[in-house]
Design an enzyme around this catalytic site. Sequence first.
Site, PDB file in Angstrom:
ATOM      1  N   GLU A  35      36.847  24.247  -7.073  1.00 59.57           N
ATOM      2  CA  GLU A  35      35.925  23.332  -7.745  1.00 59.57           C
ATOM      3  C   GLU A  35      36.446  22.715  -9.050  1.00 59.57           C
ATOM      4  O   GLU A  35      36.171  21.539  -9.312  1.00 59.57           O
ATOM      5  CB  GLU A  35      34.601  24.057  -8.060  1.00 59.57           C
ATOM      6  CG  GLU A  35      33.812  24.466  -6.840  1.00 59.57           C
ATOM      7  CD  GLU A  35      32.749  25.487  -7.208  1.00 59.57           C
ATOM      8  OE1 GLU A  35      33.097  26.645  -7.499  1.00 59.57           O
ATOM      9  OE2 GLU A  35      31.566  25.106  -7.225  1.00 59.57           O
ATOM     10  N   ARG A  66      24.171  27.194 -14.273  1.00 55.03           N
ATOM     11  CA  ARG A  66      25.596  26.875 -14.442  1.00 55.03           C
ATOM     12  C   ARG A  66      25.771  25.586 -15.246  1.00 55.03           C
ATOM     13  O   ARG A  66      26.707  25.462 -16.026  1.00 55.03           O
ATOM     14  CB  ARG A  66      26.321  26.793 -13.095  1.00 55.03           C
ATOM     15  CG  ARG A  66      27.836  26.721 -13.208  1.00 55.03           C
ATOM     16  CD  ARG A  66      28.542  26.850 -11.860  1.00 55.03           C
ATOM     17  NE  ARG A  66      28.778  28.219 -11.469  1.00 55.03           N
ATOM     18  CZ  ARG A  66      29.909  28.905 -11.729  1.00 55.03           C
ATOM     19  NH1 ARG A  66      30.903  28.349 -12.388  1.00 55.03           N
ATOM     20  NH2 ARG A  66      30.036  30.150 -11.325  1.00 55.03           N
TER      21      ARG A  66
HETATM   22  N1  MTE Z   1      38.128  21.666   0.002  1.00 54.84           N
HETATM   23  C1  MTE Z   1      37.966  21.110   1.218  1.00 54.84           C
HETATM   24  N2  MTE Z   1      39.017  20.549   1.814  1.00 54.84           N
HETATM   25  N3  MTE Z   1      36.745  21.110   1.839  1.00 54.84           N
HETATM   26  C2  MTE Z   1      35.639  21.666   1.236  1.00 54.84           C
HETATM   27  O1  MTE Z   1      34.557  21.658   1.822  1.00 54.84           O
HETATM   28  N4  MTE Z   1      34.727  22.824  -0.740  1.00 54.84           N
HETATM   29  C3  MTE Z   1      34.888  23.064  -2.179  1.00 54.84           C
HETATM   30  C4  MTE Z   1      36.275  23.614  -2.473  1.00 54.84           C
HETATM   31  N5  MTE Z   1      37.282  22.827  -1.839  1.00 54.84           N
HETATM   32  C5  MTE Z   1      35.787  22.252  -0.051  1.00 54.84           C
HETATM   33  C6  MTE Z   1      37.085  22.250  -0.627  1.00 54.84           C
HETATM   34  C7  MTE Z   1      33.896  23.988  -2.724  1.00 54.84           C
HETATM   35  S1  MTE Z   1      32.366  23.406  -3.117  1.00 54.84           S
HETATM   36  C8  MTE Z   1      34.185  25.304  -2.977  1.00 54.84           C
HETATM   37  S2  MTE Z   1      33.075  26.329  -3.707  1.00 54.84           S
HETATM   38  C9  MTE Z   1      35.486  25.883  -2.613  1.00 54.84           C
HETATM   39  O2  MTE Z   1      36.352  24.938  -1.975  1.00 54.84           O
HETATM   40  C10 MTE Z   1      35.231  27.059  -1.685  1.00 54.84           C
HETATM   41  O3  MTE Z   1      36.381  27.648  -1.232  1.00 54.84           O
HETATM   42  P1  MTE Z   1      37.239  28.685  -2.077  1.00 54.84           P
HETATM   43  O4  MTE Z   1      36.313  29.682  -2.668  1.00 54.84           O
HETATM   44  O5  MTE Z   1      38.165  29.264  -1.083  1.00 54.84           O
HETATM   45  O6  MTE Z   1      37.939  27.882  -3.136  1.00 54.84           O
HETATM   46 MO1  MOS Z   2      30.905  25.376  -3.710  1.00 56.75          MO
HETATM   47  S1  MOS Z   2      29.467  24.130  -4.532  1.00 56.75           S
HETATM   48  O1  MOS Z   2      30.379  26.725  -4.679  1.00 56.75           O
HETATM   49  O2  MOS Z   2      30.197  25.652  -2.176  1.00 56.75           O
END
Ligand code: MTE
Ligand code: MOS
Length: 772
Positions: A709, A306
Amino acid sequence: MSTRHESAHLHVSGRALYTDDISLPSNTLHAAFGLSSIAHGRIRTLNIGPVQSFPGVFAVASAADVPGENNYGSAVPDDPIFAPGLVEYVGAPIFAVAADQYITARKAAQLAQVDYEPLPAILDIRAALAANATVLPPQRLLRGRPHEMLAEAPHRLKGTVHVGGQDHLYLEGQIAIAVPQEDGAMLIHSSTQHPSEVQQIVAHALSKHANQITVQCRRMGGGFGGKETQPALIAAAAAVLAHKTGRPIKLRLDRDTDMVMTGKRHDFLADYEVGFDSSGRIMALSVMLASRCGYSADLSGPVNDRAMMHLDNAYFLENVEIVSHRCKTHTVSNTAFRGFGGPQGMVVIEQIVDSIARALGMDPLAVRRRNFYGTHARNVTPYGQIVEDNLVHLIVDRLVESSHYRERRRQIAEWNATEPPVRRGIALTPVKFGISFTATLFNQAGALIHVYTDGTVLLNHGGTEMGQGLFTKVAQVVATELGLPLAAIRVSATDTSKVPNTSATAASASSDLNGKAAQAAAQTIRERLTQFACEAYSVTATEVTFKDGQVFIGSQQMSFAELVQQAYRARISLSSTGYYRTPKIEYDKSTLRGRPFFYYAYGAAVSEVAVDTLTGETRLLRVDILHDAGRPLNAAIDLGQVEGGFLQGVGWLTSEELWWNERGELRTHAPSTYKIPTARDWPPQWRVELLEGRPNSEDTIYRSKAVGEPPLMLAISTLLAIRDAIASCGSARALPDLVAPATPEAVLRCIENINAGTIVYQAALVGEEAGL
Ligand code: MTE
Ligand code: MOS
């Protein structure tokens, strides 16, 4: 629909149950790990006698006690649960001890006598490159004729970009509870983004079948990628002890242990050579990309892939070569972290673009625009995907206007021209981030919906909640499909016995995937109810509508609950599964070619900073963000993701420094020495907006876009604003050699270098115009 987070009332009142809050059976034991104190070596003898005889200790488990596979690596089976004789980092688990109390277990764990035969340790990327130490083979992405075009380019620049790692610092540390069930089964409560993987790893470790292991997670207190693969280790160790003792085991890492023994964001370095013309257009780029993977592969393959596939960011690189080395070091095995390698790749190109602009004496924004992907031509990525819905131009144009970028840049130049000790800097950077798991198979999801006879709905899906609002969004989808108020939907804990074979909640794709799966399940139920209503009331399907908890059937109206009761009496099934797989994607990971991403999410940010040139301290003064969430599922939650992601990125690039000493010991293993941003670091002036009027051009759930992300990478603007401020301290066309994180020390070092005139364009320039 901007509803509040489904657990907001529980979060703010302290009543939300995390794994640590689950009521335990009275015979539960508490566990702690015994860790390696050296970076690399063989265990000659392990004497756990003193641990075992410590009052309150019930059992100790080490490699020999694992009934099945002593491994928690999923992509590559190279992660031992307990070190089998070889330790490869300070903090590697050697054994775990179970005691009547948590503090007893932690004290006892310190008492093991380990005799090591030390082996040479490789502790950083350069040393690993020199030793050719890797966890996976290198990858190469090539397009066009980069080397010929480099030779032909009128300007060339060589340099190195350093970008540091990052600890997840989720507020809730790693934790698992293993509760033995009848007939050899095991229930696991795990703070995990990946319950199915925990299930599999525990099954393999205990030599049991998947149908004997159930994993549940109602919510995490943050995951950020750090709970994608790591929780399998915690859960497996707890399960081994539960198996050995026959009693429930709770294994919770204290903060220091968590930071020492669990994987982090990969730090990267990139040696590059770029060729460009006088207008700033990149003609050729060659990059050697190397990352610190730690002792094992973990997710380093896809993370580095990535990184390679985001090194272009928003820029068309016609002639490019990226060679990626996945370096093995005797440090903790690095893992997923918000952006999954993408941010590191993007920092590389953004620094290169910035250097090109400084070398040519141009506004970096002009060089960015010169190289943006086109909307019809110049729109194919190095890996062969067409950038179909390019919003970069639109977003950047709007943000330049709304942020008053031009005027402020002029004012800042005037301010800096008076040579004040506190310099200012400004930068605008774009984000283009690919949405989908690059491993195509993971792009699938399932959901399970029950409708009860009182008209309420219980929703379960394969995704996990870590604060990002996934449960809220998926509940909104079900409420919309069934015409119910959100209050009628309850989301239950993620549970491998309800939805099987799930993917990690990761890659930002979870609302796309689970939202669609839940929509399919809800539509099945709605169709059944509609068909029943048609037969019972002699109407056609178009005459049945579901709205506001009511069902309109021809001229009749009744509550949803009333129709559900009638359907139940008529023996209509009120439960359904739903399934979804992402269309259009196909990708060959051996050649890095194809369409790995369903679509791209875009954004841009303008950061303005102040840099104290006497202390190296920096302060973010203002940020303007315009971010693309398609047609947002929940604009309030999405704005929270944008703001949180951005500030987490600012922490990564400015204050969070991981520092290992020469023995490979992580010295920044608590918030006392590892500085994450706080509310104080949020800029006094800020304007964060979602792009309006641009639904996803692909058929995602209600045309929304993933938002978890991508906003993290908006923080690259802050790093480059600092670079901009530092550049004002040097001679014209000087190139600040700023590393990330731009801590006060790094900033001061950079200012010293730039004043010494050691790094200026003339020195770095090679080719016919050298000496310009
Ligand atoms: N937001 C919060 N509050 N806490 C988290 O741990 N993780 C991030 C993001 N936002 C996270 C977050 C990461 S690494 C990812 S991949 C995505 O949330 C995962 O959730 P989603 O696929 O529902 O966006
Ligand atoms: Mo998020 S780094 O893909 O958990």
